[in-house]
Design a protein around this motif. Sequence first.
Motif, PDB file in Angstrom:
ATOM      1  N   TYR A   1      18.212   7.971   4.765  1.00 53.65           N
ATOM      2  CA  TYR A   1      17.116   8.139   4.118  1.00 53.65           C
ATOM      3  C   TYR A   1      17.182   7.521   2.546  1.00 53.65           C
ATOM      4  O   TYR A   1      18.341   7.861   1.854  1.00 53.65           O
ATOM      5  N   SER A   2      16.322   6.831   2.100  1.00 56.28           N
ATOM      6  CA  SER A   2      16.265   6.466   0.664  1.00 56.28           C
ATOM      7  C   SER A   2      15.020   6.390   0.063  1.00 56.28           C
ATOM      8  O   SER A   2      13.767   5.692   0.693  1.00 56.28           O
ATOM      9  N   GLY A   3      14.634   7.277  -0.902  1.00 52.72           N
ATOM     10  CA  GLY A   3      13.388   7.294  -1.432  1.00 52.72           C
ATOM     11  C   GLY A   3      12.934   6.007  -2.315  1.00 52.72           C
ATOM     12  O   GLY A   3      11.647   5.824  -2.062  1.00 52.72           O
ATOM     13  N   ARG A   4      13.710   5.247  -2.714  1.00 49.07           N
ATOM     14  CA  ARG A   4      13.417   3.906  -3.429  1.00 49.07           C
ATOM     15  C   ARG A   4      13.088   2.917  -2.255  1.00 49.07           C
ATOM     16  O   ARG A   4      11.920   2.290  -2.420  1.00 49.07           O
ATOM     17  N   LEU A   5      13.676   3.032  -0.886  1.00 49.57           N
ATOM     18  CA  LEU A   5      13.333   2.090  -0.082  1.00 49.57           C
ATOM     19  C   LEU A   5      11.990   2.632   0.551  1.00 49.57           C
ATOM     20  O   LEU A   5      11.297   1.724   0.957  1.00 49.57           O
ATOM     21  N   GLU A   6      11.903   3.860   0.781  1.00 51.07           N
ATOM     22  CA  GLU A   6      10.404   4.191   1.282  1.00 51.07           C
ATOM     23  C   GLU A   6       9.496   4.035   0.391  1.00 51.07           C
ATOM     24  O   GLU A   6       8.233   3.434   1.009  1.00 51.07           O
ATOM     25  N   LEU A   7       9.518   4.077  -0.875  1.00 52.14           N
ATOM     26  CA  LEU A   7       8.438   3.798  -1.702  1.00 52.14           C
ATOM     27  C   LEU A   7       8.131   2.290  -1.874  1.00 52.14           C
ATOM     28  O   LEU A   7       7.096   1.612  -1.775  1.00 52.14           O
ATOM     29  N   LEU A   8       9.169   1.503  -1.587  1.00 50.96           N
ATOM     30  CA  LEU A   8       9.038  -0.152  -1.631  1.00 50.96           C
ATOM     31  C   LEU A   8       8.248  -0.522  -0.224  1.00 50.96           C
ATOM     32  O   LEU A   8       7.146  -1.155   0.000  1.00 50.96           O
TER      33      LEU A   8
ATOM     34  N   ALA B   1       0.402  -1.027   1.050  1.00 53.61           N
ATOM     35  CA  ALA B   1      -0.730  -0.270   0.472  1.00 53.61           C
ATOM     36  C   ALA B   1      -1.551  -1.249  -0.420  1.00 53.61           C
ATOM     37  O   ALA B   1      -2.615  -1.318  -0.535  1.00 53.61           O
ATOM     38  N   MET B   2      -0.856  -2.028  -1.202  1.00 56.86           N
ATOM     39  CA  MET B   2      -1.385  -2.899  -2.136  1.00 56.86           C
ATOM     40  C   MET B   2      -1.962  -3.846  -1.622  1.00 56.86           C
ATOM     41  O   MET B   2      -2.772  -4.610  -1.924  1.00 56.86           O
ATOM     42  N   THR B   3      -1.464  -4.686  -0.472  1.00 55.00           N
ATOM     43  CA  THR B   3      -2.132  -5.526   0.177  1.00 55.00           C
ATOM     44  C   THR B   3      -3.476  -5.026   0.876  1.00 55.00           C
ATOM     45  O   THR B   3      -4.307  -5.702   0.826  1.00 55.00           O
TER      46      THR B   3
END
Length: 292
Positions: A78-85, A91-93
């Motif tokens: 797990y990586s929080g940064r990768l999950e956010l990215l 979501a922005m799309t």
Amino acid sequence: MRYGALVLALISIATLGGCTEGVLDPKGPIASGERQILFNSLGIMLAIVIPTIVATLGVAFWFRSSNTRAVYLPDFTYSGRLELLVWSIPAMTVLLVGGVAWVGAHDLDPRKPITSAAKPLNIQVISLDWKWLFIYPEQGIASVNRLTVPAGTPISFELTSSSVMNSFFVPQLGSQIYTMSGMATHLQLQADHPGAYPGLSANFSGDGFSDMRFTVDAVPADQFAQWVTVTRNSGPELDAVSYADLVKPSHAVVPFTYRSVAPGLFNDIVSAGMSPDDPLCLTNLALQRAGQ
């Protein structure tokens, strides 16, 4: 290489040639707005698709078997940064594409009048099996499989169907819209320049569906006035009886015109929910109207 470049050029020319007379070759404000929505949506999605493709190729290249510098981490979970990215970009799309569609849907509302100094021309459209009937209520005339309009003038359409659901579509002017028996839909279009623009049915409606094509002739205002005058002096009358004959299924009907139209015919068609198997229904409505 030379022949490969030639083949690529020929394919590109053939592909671009298919853009004429379609949604990517707009000739009116509505079609131009719809093309802009397509381009905006395409640009937003390409902003995601292209980096994804590049990243996929980059990962495959970096983790090739011959690259000893690539580090394999079998215990990574797990990586929080990768999950956010990973979740923020989709979501922005969705927000951007949804915003473009929402704004465009309100700006290009089929019922919304087109801003213009010219007075709109009202036209009533009836989809038949398998042809199109266009009634000009203010001019008191009608035409079949050919729509003549003044260029630079907003056209206010009121549409219905004589039987099954159909679809009215002029790609270069924009906004495909359905026609339904017993209902009236509304559409605003405009041809900015004189020309001949193909129209069609975009909804399968039976054996003669492929013949449900018509031409929109956008002409200068003075030429349109001349056409109205000529039409009023030639052709048959369109009343309940002639309509009952017209509504019978037919294929590849050659365009023709009616010099006069029975008052309230379109409203009677909508009210009756007219079908080809019940022509007397409309005739009775016309007789009741005459007796009032």
